[in-house]
Design an enzyme around this catalytic site. Structure first.
Site, PDB file in Angstrom:
ATOM      1  N   LEU A   1      12.540 -22.993  46.441  1.00  0.00           N
ATOM      2  CA  LEU A   1      11.798 -23.685  47.490  1.00  0.00           C
ATOM      3  C   LEU A   1      10.909 -22.727  48.282  1.00  0.00           C
ATOM      4  O   LEU A   1       9.718 -22.975  48.469  1.00  0.00           O
ATOM      5  CB  LEU A   1      12.779 -24.394  48.438  1.00  0.00           C
ATOM      6  CG  LEU A   1      12.199 -25.021  49.707  1.00  0.00           C
ATOM      7  CD1 LEU A   1      11.297 -26.195  49.362  1.00  0.00           C
ATOM      8  CD2 LEU A   1      13.322 -25.477  50.641  1.00  0.00           C
TER       9      LEU A   1
ATOM     10  N   PRO B   1       5.868 -17.391  50.111  1.00  0.00           N
ATOM     11  CA  PRO B   1       5.392 -16.419  51.098  1.00  0.00           C
ATOM     12  C   PRO B   1       4.904 -17.066  52.400  1.00  0.00           C
ATOM     13  O   PRO B   1       5.100 -16.521  53.482  1.00  0.00           O
ATOM     14  CB  PRO B   1       4.242 -15.712  50.367  1.00  0.00           C
ATOM     15  CG  PRO B   1       4.620 -15.799  48.920  1.00  0.00           C
ATOM     16  CD  PRO B   1       5.274 -17.137  48.784  1.00  0.00           C
TER      17      PRO B   1
ATOM     18  N   SER C   1      10.507 -21.617  56.618  1.00  0.00           N
ATOM     19  CA  SER C   1      11.033 -22.643  57.512  1.00  0.00           C
ATOM     20  C   SER C   1      10.116 -23.853  57.601  1.00  0.00           C
ATOM     21  O   SER C   1      10.500 -24.883  58.141  1.00  0.00           O
ATOM     22  CB  SER C   1      11.245 -22.050  58.914  1.00  0.00           C
ATOM     23  OG  SER C   1      12.217 -21.024  58.885  1.00  0.00           O
TER      24      SER C   1
ATOM     25  N   ILE D   1      14.468 -15.929  45.784  1.00  0.00           N
ATOM     26  CA  ILE D   1      15.216 -16.980  45.087  1.00  0.00           C
ATOM     27  C   ILE D   1      16.549 -16.432  44.581  1.00  0.00           C
ATOM     28  O   ILE D   1      16.594 -15.573  43.699  1.00  0.00           O
ATOM     29  CB  ILE D   1      14.394 -17.567  43.924  1.00  0.00           C
ATOM     30  CG1 ILE D   1      13.032 -18.053  44.439  1.00  0.00           C
ATOM     31  CG2 ILE D   1      15.165 -18.692  43.260  1.00  0.00           C
ATOM     32  CD1 ILE D   1      13.085 -19.046  45.586  1.00  0.00           C
TER      33      ILE D   1
ATOM     34  N   ILE E   1      36.490  -2.533  66.682  1.00  0.00           N
ATOM     35  CA  ILE E   1      37.932  -2.318  66.673  1.00  0.00           C
ATOM     36  C   ILE E   1      38.303  -1.175  65.732  1.00  0.00           C
ATOM     37  O   ILE E   1      39.177  -0.350  66.035  1.00  0.00           O
ATOM     38  CB  ILE E   1      38.667  -3.612  66.278  1.00  0.00           C
ATOM     39  CG1 ILE E   1      38.614  -4.621  67.433  1.00  0.00           C
ATOM     40  CG2 ILE E   1      40.117  -3.332  65.872  1.00  0.00           C
ATOM     41  CD1 ILE E   1      39.130  -6.000  67.085  1.00  0.00           C
TER      42      ILE E   1
ATOM     43  N   GLY F   1      35.075   4.475  64.254  1.00  0.00           N
ATOM     44  CA  GLY F   1      34.331   5.207  63.233  1.00  0.00           C
ATOM     45  C   GLY F   1      34.658   4.744  61.829  1.00  0.00           C
ATOM     46  O   GLY F   1      33.784   4.710  60.953  1.00  0.00           O
TER      47      GLY F   1
ATOM     48  N   GLU G   1      18.901 -20.978  54.207  1.00  0.00           N
ATOM     49  CA  GLU G   1      19.210 -22.412  54.286  1.00  0.00           C
ATOM     50  C   GLU G   1      19.043 -22.942  55.715  1.00  0.00           C
ATOM     51  O   GLU G   1      19.807 -23.783  56.179  1.00  0.00           O
ATOM     52  CB  GLU G   1      20.596 -22.706  53.713  1.00  0.00           C
ATOM     53  CG  GLU G   1      20.649 -22.372  52.226  1.00  0.00           C
ATOM     54  CD  GLU G   1      21.809 -23.011  51.486  1.00  0.00           C
ATOM     55  OE1 GLU G   1      22.189 -24.136  51.853  1.00  0.00           O
ATOM     56  OE2 GLU G   1      22.307 -22.391  50.540  1.00  0.00           O
TER      57      GLU G   1
ATOM     58  N   THR H   1      17.161 -21.145  59.374  1.00  0.00           N
ATOM     59  CA  THR H   1      17.475 -20.122  60.368  1.00  0.00           C
ATOM     60  C   THR H   1      18.169 -20.732  61.588  1.00  0.00           C
ATOM     61  O   THR H   1      18.156 -21.944  61.795  1.00  0.00           O
ATOM     62  CB  THR H   1      16.191 -19.420  60.853  1.00  0.00           C
ATOM     63  OG1 THR H   1      15.369 -20.404  61.537  1.00  0.00           O
ATOM     64  CG2 THR H   1      15.403 -18.809  59.696  1.00  0.00           C
TER      65      THR H   1
END
Length: 381
Positions: free
Chosen positions: A125, A128, A132, A157, A337, A340, A363, A365
């Site tokens: 779908l 460029p 949306s 895709i 949590i 490092g 799918e 934003t």
């Protein structure tokens, strides 16, 4: 109230859990570093029946409904994200259009082999200039006799590098806007279809993401999905359902991050005490659990709406927006949590942190979800 899963779905989830633990997880680091799924793992997924979970039984699939798909997505979320994406894309947006709109002949031709994983599917779908905003789509399909000639470019895709069957959206009547967008089943071997180089991504390692170019690609008329102009309508339905499955996968990812964080807090010591004894980290873990539980309830609410036969547009967007945003916060907290160690690849936490970021983009934003939610709330009547 919780969604009641069929015995078949529960049994499949148990088998999937064992498969992920014993086969996928040991290969997860290799997938991450090589950015591909091993052939033997793909074959084991075929043997398990993973590629056919949403395809009707009459075509060789399991025929699971959306609730079953979400239960499986939640399990997949606890394992390698690239592997999960290959399966989720094929069993979601890549096949639902054929199941929903396909003619009897199309279903007989493609679905049995898609159910076994012999054929891998993808959904084309995005362009460029049309991400949306599908109305800006430039890929065209011009009818010439007994075939359509497709010209255009699709980008980002998922599964394109390994796909055999492409569900392609193209404009058949520019004057009609989104109502002039149609869907086509395009086989990889059709002359004029070219798949570009695999994109190097921040996360989602293991799943192919590539551009697809259509240069005078001739597609038989019988490969049009549904009537002309039905492509956009079905795409929106497909994306609505897909938003709930993404939300379910995010719940699974949060489950894993919380479990990993709790286990680390119980063993890691600082200042002469286990870090689990520090209230600041306890509160962080508590907030993670609240976000996860709220997300799960929103997924269940959306599933209840769909089960009643309602559109579910609002509920699907709410679920996707909240869970994907929540996952981002949970992943960030998990890194914090672990300190490092959370930043180091060997722990695998930073991998999930990177993987989680895409959920707020594809799918639909987060911004698009907010637009949809507001639009639904402002409707008259």
């Amino acid at each position: 109230m919780p969604i009641e899963l069929s015995p078949e779905v529960r049994q499949f989830c148990e088998a999937l859990r064992r498969f992920l633990e014993h086969e996928v997880e040991p290969r997860s680091r290799w997938i991450e570093e090589h950015d591909t799924i091993p052939d033997e793992l793909m074959q084991m997924a075929r043997d398990l029946g993973l590629f056919g979970i949403t395809i009707p039984e009459e075509y060789g699939g399991a025929g699971f409904d959306l609730a079953g798909k979400c239960a499986i997505e939640e399990e997949l979320g606890k394992s390698n994200y690239g592997f999960a994406s290959v399966i989720a894309n094929h069993t979601g947006i890549a096949t639902t259009g054929i199941v929903a709109l396909g003619s009897a002949g199309q279903k007989r031709q493609y679905l049995p082999r898609m159910a076994t994983g012999e054929l891998i599917g993808c959904f084309a779908l995005t362009e460029p200039q049309a991400g949306s905003d599908p109305a800006a789509m430039r890929t065209t399909a011009v009818k010439q006799g007994d075939r359509y000639v497709l010209d255009g470019e699709k980008i980002y895709i998922t599964n394109a590098g390994i796909a055999d069957v492409f569900t392609v959206m193209a404009v058949t009547d520019k004057a009609k806007g989104t109502k002039g967008i149609s869907a086509f089943i395009v086989e990889r071997g059709f002359p004029g279809l070219k798949v570009g180089r695999n994109e190097l991504k921040m996360g989602m390692h293991g799943v192919s993401t590539a551009p697809v170019v259509l240069e005078r690609c001739e597609v038989p008329v019988e490969n049009r999905l549904g009537e002309e102009g039905m492509g956009y309508i079905q795409a929106m339905k497909t994306l609505t359902w897909g938003r709930v499955t993404i939300a379910a996968r995010c719940v699974g990812m949060m489950d894993k991050l919380i479990a990993r964080s709790a286990a680390y807090m119980k063993t890691r010591a600082q200042g002469g005490r286990r870090i689990a004894e520090y209230q600041g980290l306890q509160w962080m873990l508590a907030d993670m659990a609240v976000a996860r539980d709220a997300s799960r309830l929103l997924v269940e609410r959306a599933l209840e709406i769909f089960a009643r036969g309602e559109r579910g547009t609002l509920e699907a967007s709410v679920a996707k927006l909240f869970t994907t945003e929540a996952l981002g916060k949970v992943a960030d907290s998990a890194v914090q949590i672990h300190g490092g160690m959370g930043y180091m690849r060997e722990a695998g936490i930073e991998t999930m942190y990177r993987d989680s970021r895409i959920t707020r983009i594809y799918e639909g934003t987060s911004e698009i979800q907010r637009n949809i939610i507001a639009r639904e709330l402002l409707k008259d009547g």
